[in-house]
Design a protein around this motif. Structure first.
Motif, mmCIF file in Angstrom:
data_model
loop_
_atom_site.group_PDB
_atom_site.id
_atom_site.type_symbol
_atom_site.label_atom_id
_atom_site.label_comp_id
_atom_site.label_asym_id
_atom_site.label_seq_id
_atom_site.Cartn_x
_atom_site.Cartn_y
_atom_site.Cartn_z
ATOM 1 N N ASP A 29 -46.648 7.677 80.445
ATOM 2 C CA ASP A 29 -46.529 8.541 81.627
ATOM 3 C C ASP A 29 -47.854 9.188 81.997
ATOM 4 N N ILE A 30 -48.609 9.629 81.002
ATOM 5 C CA ILE A 30 -49.826 10.390 81.317
ATOM 6 C C ILE A 30 -51.005 9.505 81.720
ATOM 7 N N VAL A 71 -42.318 13.595 78.061
ATOM 8 C CA VAL A 71 -43.513 12.945 78.601
ATOM 9 C C VAL A 71 -44.063 11.980 77.557
ATOM 10 N N THR A 72 -44.281 10.727 77.958
ATOM 11 C CA THR A 72 -44.819 9.729 77.029
ATOM 12 C C THR A 72 -46.296 9.480 77.319
ATOM 13 N N SER A 121 -43.817 10.314 72.416
ATOM 14 C CA SER A 121 -43.667 11.579 73.122
ATOM 15 C C SER A 121 -44.930 12.417 72.928
ATOM 16 N N LEU A 127 -43.056 19.132 76.768
ATOM 17 C CA LEU A 127 -43.860 17.925 76.543
ATOM 18 C C LEU A 127 -43.060 16.778 75.936
#
Length: 144
Positions: A127-128, A123-124, A74, A120
């Motif tokens: 993902d980014i 969101v992993t 995360s 945040l």
């Protein structure tokens, strides 16, 4: 909210390694590619390794690789780990705030900070670096 330099570097290292594929860049190569001092990056890499988010191997054939835990980490947890649990403002510093016992600002800022982290949390790292970011990162990585 402004992130510490070490937090920024940690996130960028994780992103860089997430698109590395089979390659295992060294800490020096990553530092050079990011144009940051090797010593700063080495400290961040050591902390990420301690957290189990990357593996660092020394010697010939060594380098940095992202662990599965690192890919699914995360972003909120990484930011919390590097930023710490401290308040946004220092009410207890060398000159304690005279409003400390009855202040509502401190609580409001704490709630805002927690909302920032909470946004945040889902969101992993994976993902980014999803497209189109991954392709851009690969282009930058190849130039360095």
């Amino acid at each position: 909210m402004r992130l510490l330099r070490s937090t920024d570097l940690a996130l960028r290292v994780l992103m860089r390694l997430a698109v590395a594929g089979e390659s295992s860049p060294t800490t020096r190569e990553v530092a050079d590619g990011m144009d940051v001092p090797y010593t700063h990056l080495a400290k961040v890499v050591a902390e990420l390794q301690h957290m189990g988010l990357l593996e660092a191997r020394r010697g010939r054939g060594g380098g940095l690789t992202l662990t599965e835990r690192g890919r699914t980490a995360s972003v909120g947890a990484v930011v919390r780990a590097f930023e710490g649990d401290g308040d946004v403002v220092d009410c207890e510093g060398s000159t304690p705030c005279p409003l400390n016992s009855a202040c509502r600002l401190r609580g409001a800022l704490r709630r805002a900070q927690e909302a920032f982290f909470a946004s945040l949390d889902p969101v992993t790292v994976g993902d980014i670096v999803a497209e189109p970011t991954g392709a851009l990162l690969l282009g930058i990585s190849r130039r360095s």
